[in-house]
Design a protein around this motif. Structure first.
Motif, mmCIF file in Angstrom:
data_model
loop_
_atom_site.group_PDB
_atom_site.id
_atom_site.type_symbol
_atom_site.label_atom_id
_atom_site.label_comp_id
_atom_site.label_asym_id
_atom_site.label_seq_id
_atom_site.Cartn_x
_atom_site.Cartn_y
_atom_site.Cartn_z
ATOM 1 N N SER A 131 9.686 5.968 -1.856
ATOM 2 C CA SER A 131 9.697 4.589 -2.348
ATOM 3 C C SER A 131 8.294 3.978 -2.331
ATOM 4 C CB SER A 131 10.656 3.731 -1.512
ATOM 5 O OG SER A 131 10.160 3.558 -0.193
ATOM 6 N N TYR A 132 7.364 4.593 -1.595
ATOM 7 C CA TYR A 132 5.990 4.095 -1.541
ATOM 8 C C TYR A 132 5.032 4.970 -2.346
ATOM 9 C CZ TYR A 132 7.030 0.693 2.136
ATOM 10 O OH TYR A 132 7.498 -0.383 2.844
ATOM 11 N N LEU A 133 5.533 5.999 -3.008
ATOM 12 C CA LEU A 133 4.659 6.949 -3.696
ATOM 13 C C LEU A 133 3.856 6.284 -4.808
ATOM 14 C CD1 LEU A 133 3.690 9.844 -3.897
ATOM 15 C CD2 LEU A 133 5.639 10.331 -5.413
ATOM 16 N N ALA A 134 4.502 5.452 -5.610
ATOM 17 C CA ALA A 134 3.806 4.805 -6.731
ATOM 18 C C ALA A 134 2.698 3.883 -6.225
ATOM 19 C CB ALA A 134 4.803 4.030 -7.583
ATOM 20 N N ALA A 135 3.000 3.080 -5.196
ATOM 21 C CA ALA A 135 1.997 2.160 -4.661
ATOM 22 C C ALA A 135 0.836 2.925 -4.030
ATOM 23 C CB ALA A 135 2.638 1.230 -3.638
ATOM 24 N N ALA A 136 1.133 4.029 -3.342
ATOM 25 C CA ALA A 136 0.073 4.819 -2.725
ATOM 26 C C ALA A 136 -0.805 5.472 -3.781
ATOM 27 C CB ALA A 136 0.686 5.881 -1.811
ATOM 28 N N THR A 137 -0.201 5.958 -4.847
ATOM 29 C CA THR A 137 -0.972 6.579 -5.932
ATOM 30 C C THR A 137 -1.892 5.568 -6.589
ATOM 31 O OG1 THR A 137 0.785 8.190 -6.325
ATOM 32 C CG2 THR A 137 -0.785 7.819 -8.110
ATOM 33 N N LYS A 138 -1.388 4.377 -6.798
ATOM 34 C CA LYS A 138 -2.199 3.324 -7.406
ATOM 35 C C LYS A 138 -3.386 2.962 -6.514
ATOM 36 C CE LYS A 138 -1.901 -1.408 -9.236
ATOM 37 N NZ LYS A 138 -1.006 -2.563 -9.486
ATOM 38 N N ALA A 139 -3.172 2.974 -5.193
ATOM 39 C CA ALA A 139 -4.234 2.566 -4.271
ATOM 40 C C ALA A 139 -5.217 3.677 -3.951
ATOM 41 C CB ALA A 139 -3.611 2.043 -2.978
ATOM 42 N N PHE A 140 -4.727 4.944 -3.859
ATOM 43 C CA PHE A 140 -5.566 6.017 -3.326
ATOM 44 C C PHE A 140 -5.897 7.114 -4.330
ATOM 45 C CE2 PHE A 140 -2.760 4.810 0.425
ATOM 46 C CZ PHE A 140 -3.629 3.821 0.874
ATOM 47 N N GLY A 141 -5.325 7.058 -5.533
ATOM 48 C CA GLY A 141 -5.588 8.099 -6.506
ATOM 49 C C GLY A 141 -4.465 9.116 -6.582
ATOM 50 N N ALA A 142 -4.824 10.383 -6.814
ATOM 51 C CA ALA A 142 -3.836 11.439 -7.052
ATOM 52 C C ALA A 142 -3.164 11.874 -5.755
ATOM 53 C CB ALA A 142 -4.500 12.630 -7.733
ATOM 54 N N VAL A 143 -2.112 11.150 -5.397
ATOM 55 C CA VAL A 143 -1.339 11.495 -4.196
ATOM 56 C C VAL A 143 -0.357 12.604 -4.539
ATOM 57 C CG1 VAL A 143 0.290 10.667 -2.463
ATOM 58 C CG2 VAL A 143 -1.591 9.185 -3.225
ATOM 59 N N ASP A 144 -0.425 13.701 -3.797
ATOM 60 C CA ASP A 144 0.503 14.817 -4.025
ATOM 61 C C ASP A 144 1.820 14.599 -3.280
ATOM 62 O OD1 ASP A 144 0.949 17.737 -4.942
ATOM 63 O OD2 ASP A 144 1.374 17.789 -2.771
ATOM 64 N N HIS A 145 1.718 14.148 -2.031
ATOM 65 C CA HIS A 145 2.926 13.935 -1.243
ATOM 66 C C HIS A 145 2.611 12.994 -0.077
ATOM 67 C CE1 HIS A 145 0.888 17.247 0.864
ATOM 68 N NE2 HIS A 145 1.508 16.827 1.961
ATOM 69 N N LEU A 146 3.663 12.490 0.508
ATOM 70 C CA LEU A 146 3.547 11.629 1.685
ATOM 71 C C LEU A 146 4.179 12.337 2.880
ATOM 72 C CD1 LEU A 146 4.609 8.211 0.090
ATOM 73 C CD2 LEU A 146 2.296 8.910 0.674
ATOM 74 N N GLY A 147 3.625 12.136 4.057
ATOM 75 C CA GLY A 147 4.164 12.741 5.268
ATOM 76 C C GLY A 147 4.019 11.814 6.463
ATOM 77 N N TYR A 148 4.720 12.147 7.531
ATOM 78 C CA TYR A 148 4.756 11.293 8.718
ATOM 79 C C TYR A 148 3.919 11.880 9.855
ATOM 80 C CZ TYR A 148 8.780 9.098 6.443
ATOM 81 O OH TYR A 148 9.613 8.445 5.557
ATOM 82 N N VAL A 149 3.225 10.991 10.575
ATOM 83 C CA VAL A 149 2.558 11.364 11.816
ATOM 84 C C VAL A 149 2.882 10.293 12.852
ATOM 85 C CG1 VAL A 149 0.657 12.548 10.640
ATOM 86 C CG2 VAL A 149 0.410 10.124 11.260
#
Length: 840
Positions: free
Chosen positions: A380-398
């Motif tokens: 659900s945050y992939l689009a916003a992260a891509t817009k902010a950081f560029g070519a986001v391949d995937h999201l993960g948790y730490v």
């Protein structure tokens, strides 16, 4: 698990025993206990010549002058120290839950739990707490603190608790459909004292002490209090409750009355338990118990022992606060008071005055929305992260603040948000009540007339900061960061900032000062012996002056590489709030005693609750009134230790004001709604003692709390179709039954007793789509007394029955999306307390 039908069967059994009791009671010589004498009340014998029984308890609350419980035309309970010790409540709310007509949810912790009187559809609404006839703070709720069990603590300095349900409460207190009056110990010519140690298997240690006696000629003292430490019913990873209270008074008797000066100081920390998920919302058959224990699990966690919350002040300077969840609700206040009573040739003059000043610091982790599938939540945050950081391949948790990966699939596969709330308030309240009571005879009966005036000056400040965090779904969860990665695993940025989610900071700063004055009058007309008509009226004038600062959202330029880079900021402007509401309350009741053992009564009352002072804490305040018309009829029977009080009530709330989620915007914003609600039912309070060594007592309520339709006053065509639906979190059946065995052998006395508490089905939402199932709990107790020593063991929920309360009020207005609740406050599991008492 016991079934609800068993609870109903117990209720029928109690009624049957009471009906059969009179003949048996008269056959037991010396079966009546001594009269309970009110503090500062005349110790007169009962008019019928009897020497005890519940009907002969002397009460003062809601009455022009001290009189027998049996003689009043309303429902009232008087609980002595021995009564409270036998009930062994975990909290003040737990104690009230043992009375008819009061439904409680005691799963939030030791203080500030939910009490609902006769189906009133608001938390703690219209139930006013007093200490010796005055509130410690004028309104029911201040800012994030409650003047009921949030400020009042029961200890050995409480001589007894009197609770009025309905009746003349609207005349003797503001906003009142019920009154809980804590009457404190006063000294007498005989010195007396008591010390008590309590140990609980939840890591609880508590000491209580009280001492009273003479100071000189006609002058007396009393002093006492408690200290307590507890790890808590749920495993926070830090202590739950710690603190104490001290109360003292000096009383001097005159030939025609007395004066009493009082003081008390409270300094207490109490951690707040919020609802937890118990099952996967996407798959309700999947229990979350392996990760979040039903009886001991909580979202409270050491991860929130050092939280930094930021905001921008009106000058553009970034400010921050460091908070500690273990601080909990930290209530500190001092109160001083004075009471005077004098009889001047039949004119009884009474004055009560008190002043309270304190501070409440509140830290809690609030539930928000249901847990989500971890993959779905990240995407659900992939689009916003891509817009902010560029070519986001995937999201993960730490784990937040580290580079250590966290794989939700290794546990439940879920993650969830939770909101840290930090709220501080300084408050004050000064109140006084002056009354004159005079009884006079006429050619047609006698009149006992009381006229009085009450005034209060009070206020509090608002200081709040909220921040939403991403956490694991497990007990004592860690906060998580959601990280954006490139195709080769390079970190491009973070959705979160050290666990904090984007755009969730909230800020509120404000202040309100209030003053009010009330005048009231009540007349009790004894037409003939046993036939009494009483009526009263109270009119109140209020004045509020307050403000709340306007806020906006700004970017914190110091935070880079994260989507959570915005904070709330003060604009430098404020919304000023002034309001001067007025309300009028009245009551009229008729009582007829057929004999010294049987009577009946009826009553009608009207209660108006004005907009509260806290309305000022809103940049767009919407002042609202709530009005309730109450009707009740009751029967009463008292034969020594055997008694039955049964009251039928009908209460109509019109208008019922509230703020509810807007159906047209998918419930994402709140809008005002106005409607009606009706609550009707029967309350039964009974005790049967057919022989000296066995008794059964019970308090049972059969109710039918229902809404009428709600509509938006700003858009009358917008309605919520809830007509006939059960009021949220109000059951149709609740109560408790307690059988007790008593044995004596020489100096040794033994009491063995059990308790059955039961609550019928409830709903979390207006449309009754998500159910809170009925539940029962079983408890047991043992008392051993030898001389001035007493030892008690008491256990609650000894069969570890499941039961869910409340739901999740942040998002439940229209259900949880499941037929049975998967989110709420579970009952506490099996627990025991050991109490050692020494009297002298």
């Amino acid at each position: 698990m016991l079934k609800t039908t068993l609870a109903g069967g117990c209720a029928v059994a109690v009624l049957a025993l009471v009906a059969a009791a009179p003949a048996q009671a008269q056959a037991v010589p010396g079966s009546e206990p001594s009269i309970t004498v009110a503090a500062d009340a005349p110790a007169t014998a009962a008019p019928d010549g009897t020497t005890g029984g519940a009907g002969n308890d002397i009460i003062v609350t809601g009455s022009a002058r001290a009189q027998r419980r049996f003689d009043v035309s309303y429902e009232i309970n008087s609980l002595s120290q021995d009564d409270v010790k036998l009930l062994a409540p975990k909290s003040f709310a737990d104690l009230l839950g043992d009375l008819p007509g009061i439904h409680v949810e005691t799963t939030g912790g030791e203080v500030q739990n939910i009490t609902r009187l006769r189906g009133i559809p608001t938390d703690r609404g219209m139930l006013i707490f007093q200490q010796d006839g005055l509130p410690l703070y004028h309104e029911v709720d201040g800012y994030f603190f409650n003047s009921g069990d949030g400020m009042n603590r029961y200890d050995l300095m409480t001589e007894r608790v009197e609770v009025v349900q309905g009746g003349p409460a609207p005349i003797y207190a503001s906003e009142a459909a019920g009154i809980v009056n804590n009457i404190t110990v006063s000294g007498t010519d005989q010195s007396r004292g008591k010390a008590q140690l309590t140990f609980g298997d939840i890591g609880m240690y508590r000491g209580d002490v009280m001492q009273s006696g003479p100071l000189g000629h006609d002058t007396y003292y009393a002093i006492g209090g408690f200290l307590r430490y507890s790890d808590g019913y749920r495993d926070n990873g830090f202590p739950n409750d710690r603190g104490g209270q001290i109360r003292a008074n000096i009383k001097h008797n005159f030939s025609n009355g007395f004066v009493k000066v009082t003081a008390n100081y409270l300094n207490d920390h109490n951690v707040f338990y919020l609802p937890i998920p118990i099952a996967n919302p996407q798959n309700p058959a999947q229990s979350l118990n392996p990760w979040l224990n039903y009886f001991t699990g909580t979202m409270n966690s050491p991860a929130f022992r050092d939280v930094t919350l930021s905001y921008q002040d009106a000058n553009g300077v970034m400010r921050s606060e460091n908070r500690d969840l273990a601080n909990g609700r930290h209530m500190v206040y001092g109160n001083v008071g004075i009471q005077y009573q004098g009889d001047f040739d039949g004119w009884l003059v009474s004055f009560k005055g008190g002043a309270t000043k304190g501070k409440d610091t509140f830290d809690a982790l609030y539930s928000t929305t249901n847990p989500s599938n971890a993959t779905t939540f990240a995407n659900s945050y992939l689009a916003a992260a891509t817009k902010a950081f560029g070519a986001v391949d995937h999201l993960g948790y730490v784990y937040s603040g580290t580079n250590t990966a966290y794989n939700p699939a290794s546990q439940s596969g879920l993650v969830m948000p939770a909101q840290y709330r930090a709220a501080d308030s300084s408050f004050y309240s000064v109140q006084g009540d002056l009354s004159i009571t005079h009884k006079f005879d006429t050619g047609f009966g006698s009149h006992d007339v009381k006229v009085g005036a009450y005034t209060s000056f009070y206020g509090n400040t608002q200081n709040q900061l909220y921040q939403q965090y991403l956490i694991q779904v497990q007990g004592q969860p860690s906060t998580l960061d959601l990280v954006a990665y490139s195709a080769n695993g390079t970190v491009l940025g973070k959705v979160t900032n050290n666990g904090a989610l984007p755009n969730t900071n909230a800020l509120g700063i404000g202040n309100v000062d209030a003053k009010m004055i009330a005048v009231y009058a009540n007349d009790t007309w004894e037409i003939t012996r046993g036939l009494r008509l009483d009526g009263g009226i109270r009119h109140e004038w209020y004045s509020y002056n307050g403000y709340e600062d306007y806020t906006k959202t700004v970017t914190n330029t110091a935070l880079v590489g994260t989507l959570a880079n915005t904070v709330s900021a003060l604009t430098g402007a404020a919304n000023q709030f002034r309001l001067s509401p007025q309300v009028t309350n009245w009551t009229v009741g008729l009582n007829y005693d057929f004999s010294r053992h049987f009577g009946a009564y009826g009553r009608a009352s009207h209660v108006e609750v004005p907009p509260t002072a806290g309305t000022a804490f809103n940049v767009s305040p919407t002042p609202t009134y709530t009005k309730a018309d109450e009707y009740e009829v009751g029967i009463k029977a008292s034969f020594g230790r055997n008694y039955l009080y049964a009251t039928g009530y009908y209460t109509k709330f019109n208008p019922l004001n509230g703020s509810y989620p807007d159906p047209t915007t998918q419930y994402t914003t709140n809008v005002p709604f106005i409607g009606k609600a009706v609550s009707k039912g029967v309350e039964i309070d009974a005790n049967v003692e057919p022989v000296r060594w066995f008794s059964v007592s019970g308090a049972i309520t059969f109710a039918q709390p229902e809404y009428n339709n709600l509509y938006n006053p700003n858009s009358p065509s917008q309605t919520i179709a809830v007509s006939g639906k059960q009021i949220v979190r109000e059951p149709k059946l609740y109560g408790h039954v307690m059988p007790k065995f008593h044995f004596e052998s020489g100096q040794n006395k033994f009491d063995v007793y059990g308790t059955l508490n039961f609550v019928g089905r409830e709903y979390v939402d207006f449309l009754n789509t998500t159910e809170l199932p009925a539940y029962q709990t079983v408890g047991a107790g043992f008392n051993y007394t030898r001389g001035t020593w007493q030892f008690q063991v008491v256990g609650d929920n000894i069969t570890n029955n499941h039961g869910l309360t409340e739901g999740n009020t942040r998002s439940d207005a229209f259900g949880q999306g499941t037929a049975v609740a998967v989110y709420g406050r579970p009952l506490f599991g099996r627990n025991f307390r050991f109490v050692l008492t020494k009297s002298w």
